[in-house]
Motif scaffolding. Structure first.
Motif, PDB file in Angstrom:
ATOM      1  N   LEU A 390       0.873  -1.182   0.000  1.00  0.00           N
ATOM      2  CA  LEU A 390       0.000   0.000   0.000  1.00  0.00           C
ATOM      3  C   LEU A 390       0.909   1.230   0.000  1.00  0.00           C
ATOM      4  CD1 LEU A 390      -2.753   1.310   0.096  1.00  0.00           C
ATOM      5  CD2 LEU A 390      -2.870   0.818   2.545  1.00  0.00           C
ATOM      6  N   LYS A 391       1.038   1.842  -1.203  1.00  0.00           N
ATOM      7  CA  LYS A 391       2.070   2.860  -1.413  1.00  0.00           C
ATOM      8  C   LYS A 391       1.663   4.233  -0.876  1.00  0.00           C
ATOM      9  CE  LYS A 391       2.010   2.259  -5.890  1.00  0.00           C
ATOM     10  NZ  LYS A 391       2.252   2.161  -7.333  1.00  0.00           N
ATOM     11  N   ALA A 392       2.656   4.921  -0.330  1.00  0.00           N
ATOM     12  CA  ALA A 392       2.508   6.311   0.134  1.00  0.00           C
ATOM     13  C   ALA A 392       3.871   6.725   0.656  1.00  0.00           C
ATOM     14  CB  ALA A 392       1.464   6.401   1.243  1.00  0.00           C
ATOM     15  N   ALA A 393       3.926   7.874   1.340  1.00  0.00           N
ATOM     16  CA  ALA A 393       5.177   8.262   2.005  1.00  0.00           C
ATOM     17  C   ALA A 393       5.547   7.212   3.044  1.00  0.00           C
ATOM     18  CB  ALA A 393       4.993   9.615   2.669  1.00  0.00           C
ATOM     19  N   ASP A 394       4.529   6.586   3.637  1.00  0.00           N
ATOM     20  CA  ASP A 394       4.720   5.551   4.656  1.00  0.00           C
ATOM     21  C   ASP A 394       4.155   4.238   4.107  1.00  0.00           C
ATOM     22  OD1 ASP A 394       2.169   6.513   4.548  1.00  0.00           O
ATOM     23  OD2 ASP A 394       1.989   6.964   6.677  1.00  0.00           O
ATOM     24  N   THR A 395       4.853   3.666   3.139  1.00  0.00           N
ATOM     25  CA  THR A 395       4.346   2.458   2.469  1.00  0.00           C
ATOM     26  C   THR A 395       4.244   1.294   3.451  1.00  0.00           C
ATOM     27  OG1 THR A 395       5.168   3.134   0.312  1.00  0.00           O
ATOM     28  CG2 THR A 395       4.903   0.759   0.663  1.00  0.00           C
ATOM     29  N   VAL A 396       3.100   0.591   3.391  1.00  0.00           N
ATOM     30  CA  VAL A 396       2.868  -0.578   4.243  1.00  0.00           C
ATOM     31  C   VAL A 396       2.880  -1.826   3.357  1.00  0.00           C
ATOM     32  CG1 VAL A 396       1.202  -1.730   5.747  1.00  0.00           C
ATOM     33  CG2 VAL A 396       1.505   0.743   5.909  1.00  0.00           C
ATOM     34  N   HIS A 409      11.999   4.607   4.701  1.00  0.00           N
ATOM     35  CA  HIS A 409      13.208   5.015   3.973  1.00  0.00           C
ATOM     36  C   HIS A 409      12.767   5.471   2.580  1.00  0.00           C
ATOM     37  CE1 HIS A 409      17.366   5.289   2.865  1.00  0.00           C
ATOM     38  NE2 HIS A 409      17.162   4.512   1.820  1.00  0.00           N
ATOM     39  N   ALA A 410      12.471   6.740   2.443  1.00  0.00           N
ATOM     40  CA  ALA A 410      11.923   7.275   1.193  1.00  0.00           C
ATOM     41  C   ALA A 410      12.071   8.791   1.243  1.00  0.00           C
ATOM     42  CB  ALA A 410      10.452   6.891   1.041  1.00  0.00           C
ATOM     43  N   ALA A 411      11.661   9.451   0.184  1.00  0.00           N
ATOM     44  CA  ALA A 411      11.703  10.918   0.151  1.00  0.00           C
ATOM     45  C   ALA A 411      10.564  11.395  -0.742  1.00  0.00           C
ATOM     46  CB  ALA A 411      13.040  11.388  -0.413  1.00  0.00           C
ATOM     47  N   PRO A 412      10.031  12.587  -0.452  1.00  0.00           N
ATOM     48  CA  PRO A 412       8.879  13.057  -1.234  1.00  0.00           C
ATOM     49  C   PRO A 412       9.211  13.278  -2.709  1.00  0.00           C
ATOM     50  CG  PRO A 412       9.564  14.702   0.406  1.00  0.00           C
ATOM     51  CD  PRO A 412      10.359  13.469   0.677  1.00  0.00           C
ATOM     52  N   TRP A 413      10.504  13.271  -3.072  1.00  0.00           N
ATOM     53  CA  TRP A 413      10.867  13.394  -4.494  1.00  0.00           C
ATOM     54  C   TRP A 413      10.342  12.206  -5.286  1.00  0.00           C
ATOM     55  CZ3 TRP A 413      11.991  18.089  -4.102  1.00  0.00           C
ATOM     56  CH2 TRP A 413      12.747  18.573  -3.024  1.00  0.00           C
ATOM     57  N   LEU A 414       9.960  11.139  -4.580  1.00  0.00           N
ATOM     58  CA  LEU A 414       9.403   9.963  -5.264  1.00  0.00           C
ATOM     59  C   LEU A 414       7.995  10.219  -5.787  1.00  0.00           C
ATOM     60  CD1 LEU A 414      10.572   7.208  -2.781  1.00  0.00           C
ATOM     61  CD2 LEU A 414      11.362   7.505  -5.129  1.00  0.00           C
ATOM     62  N   ALA A 415       7.363  11.284  -5.311  1.00  0.00           N
ATOM     63  CA  ALA A 415       6.002  11.590  -5.762  1.00  0.00           C
ATOM     64  C   ALA A 415       6.087  12.240  -7.139  1.00  0.00           C
ATOM     65  CB  ALA A 415       5.312  12.506  -4.749  1.00  0.00           C
ATOM     66  N   THR A 416       6.389  11.438  -8.143  1.00  0.00           N
ATOM     67  CA  THR A 416       6.532  11.927  -9.518  1.00  0.00           C
ATOM     68  C   THR A 416       5.978  10.875 -10.470  1.00  0.00           C
ATOM     69  OG1 THR A 416       8.152  12.636 -11.177  1.00  0.00           O
ATOM     70  CG2 THR A 416       8.938  11.058  -9.567  1.00  0.00           C
ATOM     71  N   ALA A 417       5.364  11.329 -11.561  1.00  0.00           N
ATOM     72  CA  ALA A 417       4.665  10.406 -12.458  1.00  0.00           C
ATOM     73  C   ALA A 417       5.605   9.305 -12.961  1.00  0.00           C
ATOM     74  CB  ALA A 417       4.094  11.185 -13.638  1.00  0.00           C
ATOM     75  N   GLY A 418       5.161   8.071 -12.852  1.00  0.00           N
ATOM     76  CA  GLY A 418       5.941   6.938 -13.340  1.00  0.00           C
ATOM     77  C   GLY A 418       6.778   6.265 -12.260  1.00  0.00           C
ATOM     78  N   SER A 419       6.828   6.891 -11.082  1.00  0.00           N
ATOM     79  CA  SER A 419       7.626   6.362  -9.978  1.00  0.00           C
ATOM     80  C   SER A 419       7.145   4.960  -9.560  1.00  0.00           C
ATOM     81  CB  SER A 419       7.500   7.363  -8.837  1.00  0.00           C
ATOM     82  OG  SER A 419       8.056   6.913  -7.667  1.00  0.00           O
ATOM     83  N   GLY A 420       5.833   4.787  -9.536  1.00  0.00           N
ATOM     84  CA  GLY A 420       5.278   3.490  -9.154  1.00  0.00           C
ATOM     85  C   GLY A 420       5.594   2.406 -10.184  1.00  0.00           C
ATOM     86  N   ASP A 421       5.723   2.791 -11.451  1.00  0.00           N
ATOM     87  CA  ASP A 421       6.078   1.813 -12.493  1.00  0.00           C
ATOM     88  C   ASP A 421       7.498   1.302 -12.261  1.00  0.00           C
ATOM     89  OD1 ASP A 421       3.601   2.519 -13.626  1.00  0.00           O
ATOM     90  OD2 ASP A 421       4.551   4.222 -14.641  1.00  0.00           O
ATOM     91  N   VAL A 422       8.373   2.206 -11.820  1.00  0.00           N
ATOM     92  CA  VAL A 422       9.750   1.810 -11.498  1.00  0.00           C
ATOM     93  C   VAL A 422       9.734   0.814 -10.336  1.00  0.00           C
ATOM     94  CG1 VAL A 422      11.993   2.647 -10.687  1.00  0.00           C
ATOM     95  CG2 VAL A 422      10.692   3.988 -12.361  1.00  0.00           C
ATOM     96  N   LEU A 423       8.904   1.108  -9.325  1.00  0.00           N
ATOM     97  CA  LEU A 423       8.804   0.189  -8.179  1.00  0.00           C
ATOM     98  C   LEU A 423       8.355  -1.203  -8.633  1.00  0.00           C
ATOM     99  CD1 LEU A 423       8.800  -0.448  -5.118  1.00  0.00           C
ATOM    100  CD2 LEU A 423       6.409   0.301  -5.088  1.00  0.00           C
ATOM    101  N   ALA A 424       7.340  -1.260  -9.493  1.00  0.00           N
ATOM    102  CA  ALA A 424       6.844  -2.567  -9.962  1.00  0.00           C
ATOM    103  C   ALA A 424       7.975  -3.341 -10.643  1.00  0.00           C
ATOM    104  CB  ALA A 424       5.670  -2.364 -10.920  1.00  0.00           C
ATOM    105  N   LEU A 447      14.559  -0.255  -1.664  1.00  0.00           N
ATOM    106  CA  LEU A 447      15.454   0.206  -2.747  1.00  0.00           C
ATOM    107  C   LEU A 447      14.853   1.385  -3.496  1.00  0.00           C
ATOM    108  CD1 LEU A 447      16.867  -2.968  -4.529  1.00  0.00           C
ATOM    109  CD2 LEU A 447      18.186  -0.999  -3.699  1.00  0.00           C
ATOM    110  N   HIS A 448      13.556   1.312  -3.777  1.00  0.00           N
ATOM    111  CA  HIS A 448      12.857   2.398  -4.459  1.00  0.00           C
ATOM    112  C   HIS A 448      12.921   3.668  -3.607  1.00  0.00           C
ATOM    113  CE1 HIS A 448       9.010   4.510  -5.583  1.00  0.00           C
ATOM    114  NE2 HIS A 448       9.499   4.292  -6.793  1.00  0.00           N
ATOM    115  N   GLY A 449      12.712   3.501  -2.286  1.00  0.00           N
ATOM    116  CA  GLY A 449      12.829   4.656  -1.388  1.00  0.00           C
ATOM    117  C   GLY A 449      14.231   5.240  -1.438  1.00  0.00           C
TER     118      GLY A 449
END
Ligand SMILES: NC(=O)C1=CN([C@@H]2O[C@H](COP(=O)(O)OP(=O)(O)OC[C@H]3O[C@@H](n4cnc5c(N)ncnc54)[C@H](O)[C@@H]3O)[C@@H](O)[C@H]2O)[C@@H](O)CC1
Ligand SMILES: Nc1ncnc2c1ncn2[C@@H]1O[C@H](COP(=O)(O)OP(=O)(O)O)[C@@H](O)[C@H]1O
Ligand SMILES: [K+]
Length: 475
Positions: A390-396, A409-424, A447-449
């Motif tokens: 369950l993705k967010a700043a505090d992914t569970v 372990h993440a940063a708000p710079w991850l809130a960018t279009a396509g970021s979730g595709d990289v995670l997948a 790692l994504h964070g």
């Protein structure tokens, strides 16, 4: 189980904390001893963080307030000019004993500020917003102090879900007693905690089904590896002009797997050929073509969803991916395919599956579910038999057997279009390397964070995969 500094740290609800405390007390440790240990650990943490010349300690009516009286006494013994402020006498026996051992004055909430403000108003026992005079005093004294420290939790933060029940100041340091609570990791409370120190108060072995998410070990290929023993990932892409998301997944997966094939409809082959070098490209128009590709390429992971679309081909490929039993990451459009019908998804799950919804996609698939993010991710995993990220700043991250990891372990710079595709793609690459689905999801989220932390301001999704070698090398 003995925890070392590299072990994940348990995260306990308020009820679980009370049960752990009750067990230790029943086994012969007086509650006042626990309070003394909490106070001593707090004073050590304060002196290591920023030694104050003066302190004002705000004490509430429960055991959190009791901890505050111990801190006041020990700080005074360390030579700090301490004052205690409260709105009334303590109500529990150990807190009364702690207050009796404080021989200084006790003021009301109109106390003058000091260099250090210690918040010992409420901890895990908070049930509602602070009374207005207490909230105002806390804001005023914490705001005026050079350093503000919360005992166990910032008062006003709901322990189990990280909600703020009113205005809560941002503290510099929070000393968590015995274990982390969800509020130390879940937003918005987490951002009010400042640095978090977990103090061991001697609660013994704790339930570790929910922990924080730790840096994973480096996935190192065997010395005699070749590209197919490192694992092959197939990413299913969508139609003309919609291929970016799948390409982002494919490129990320290729940093972890030995080979990646992007499967696209005939019409999109030319577009993708012009945009890809290392990933291979195959035409996959329907479920039969997918089955043939799986049987020929013997992939160890699939990705279905990013940019796949919502038409008949997408539906057939999502169903075909699930039916294959190959470890699978479902994202994006896959949640539309099963919208409002998680039971149908549960029936289709054959092999290891990782779902990576953000809150909106989660609601589309599972509907409006009660509970905090931990409860909802856990329920969804149990319901579908899949690992749920369950993705967010505090992914569970939740497994069907009830295990949960919370990633910070993440940063708000991850809130960018396509970021979730990289995670997948990262999770699929880790699955292809042979990790089980929960482990791959946890490692992938970390790692994504890390890419967000490394990439910093201005990070874009297409720049993320190039940061993976450095992130991996630092593991
Ligand atoms: N669980 C453990 O192992 C340990 C717990 N300790 C401390 O004990 C704390 C929990 O103590 P308690 O259960 O007494 O809980 P709290 O001290 O957090 O507060 C409970 C008291 O506040 C009242 N209250 C709750 N919300 C209120 C509000 N909004 N306005 C006014 N009154 C309110 C309750 O009726 C109760 O009297 C922990 O946070 C921690 O600080 C430590 O003493 C050491 C060990
Ligand atoms: N404020 C934030 N802090 C840290 N990580 C974030 C934040 N916002 C989003 N992310 C992460 O960025 C990713 C965004 O994924 P998603 O919403 O699916 O984007 P997209 O659909 O554009 O690929 C998720 O992994 C999420 O955890
Ligand atoms: K507190």
């Amino acid at each position: 189980m003995t925890l070392t500094s590299c072990d994940p740290r348990p995260v306990l609800t308020a009820a679980e904390m009370r049960a752990a405390e009750a067990r230790v007390i029943a086994a012969g440790t007086p509650a006042l001893d626990l309070m003394e240990r909490a106070g001593a650990a707090t004073v050590a943490a304060i002196l290591a963080f920023d030694p104050p010349s003066s302190a004002v300690v705000l004490c509430g009516p429960g055991n959190n307030g009791g901890d505050g009286y111990v801190v006041a006494r020990l700080l005074a013994a360390a030579g700090v000019a301490v004052r205690v402020a409260t709105s009334g006498p303590p109500r529990s026996d150990p807190a009364r004993a702690a207050a009796a051992a404080w021989d200084g004055a006790v003021e009301y909430f109109d106390a003058e500020p000091a260099t250090l403000c210690v918040d010992a108003l409420y901890g895990t026992g908070l049930t509602r917003a602070l009374p207005a005079p207490e909230a105002a005093a806390l804001a005023r004294l914490a705001g005026a102090a050079r350093t503000s420290v919360a005992l166990d939790l910032p008062s006003g933060a709901a322990s189990d879900d990280g909600a703020l029940l009113g205005e809560v100041p941002a503290f510099d340091l929070t000393v968590a007693f015995g274990a982390l609570k969800p509020a130390h990791l879940l937003e918005p409370a987490r951002s009010r905690c400042g640095r978090i120190v977990v103090a061991d108060v001697g609660l013994g072995p704790l339930d570790t089904s929910c922990t924080d998410n730790l840096r994973p070990p480096l996935p190192t290929p065997a010395a005699d590896a070749h590209k197919y023993t490192r694992g092959h990932v197939i990413v299913l892409g969508g139609g003309v002009g919609r291929g970016g998301a799948a390409r982002l997944s494919a490129q990320a997966a290729l940093h972890l797997a030995g080979a990646v094939t992007l499967g696209v409809p005939g019409a999109a082959v030319i577009e993708n050929a012009a945009r890809l070098d290392s990933p291979m490209l195959r035409r996959v128009d329907d479920a039969e073509a997918l089955a043939a590709l799986i049987s020929a390429a013997r992939p160890r992971a699939l990705v279905a969803g990013p940019g796949l679309g919502t038409h008949a081909r997408a539906a057939a490929l999502i169903d075909g991916s699930l039916a294959s039993g190959v470890p699978l990451v479902l994202d994006g459009d896959a949640f539309t395919h099963f919208a409002g019908d998680p039971g149908r998804l549960a029936k289709a799950v054959r092999g290891p599956v990782v779902l990576t919804p953000h809150e909106g996609e989660f609601a589309r698939l599972f509907g409006d579910r009660p509970g905090n993010r931990i409860d909802r991710a856990r329920t969804a995993a149990a319901l579908t038999g899949a690992v749920v990220v369950l993705k967010a700043a505090d992914t569970v991250i939740a497994a069907p057997d009830g295990r949960v990891r919370i990633n910070t372990h993440a940063a708000p710079w991850l809130a960018t279009a396509g970021s979730g595709d990289v995670l997948a793609g990262i999770i699929a690459g880790l699955l292809a390397g042979g990790r089980d689905s929960f482990d791959a999801a946890c490692a992938g989220v970390w790692l994504h964070g890390d890419l967000g932390v490394r990439g910093g301001p201005g990070l874009t999704a297409d720049a993320m995969h190039a940061l993976l070698p450095a992130a991996l090398a630092a593991l």
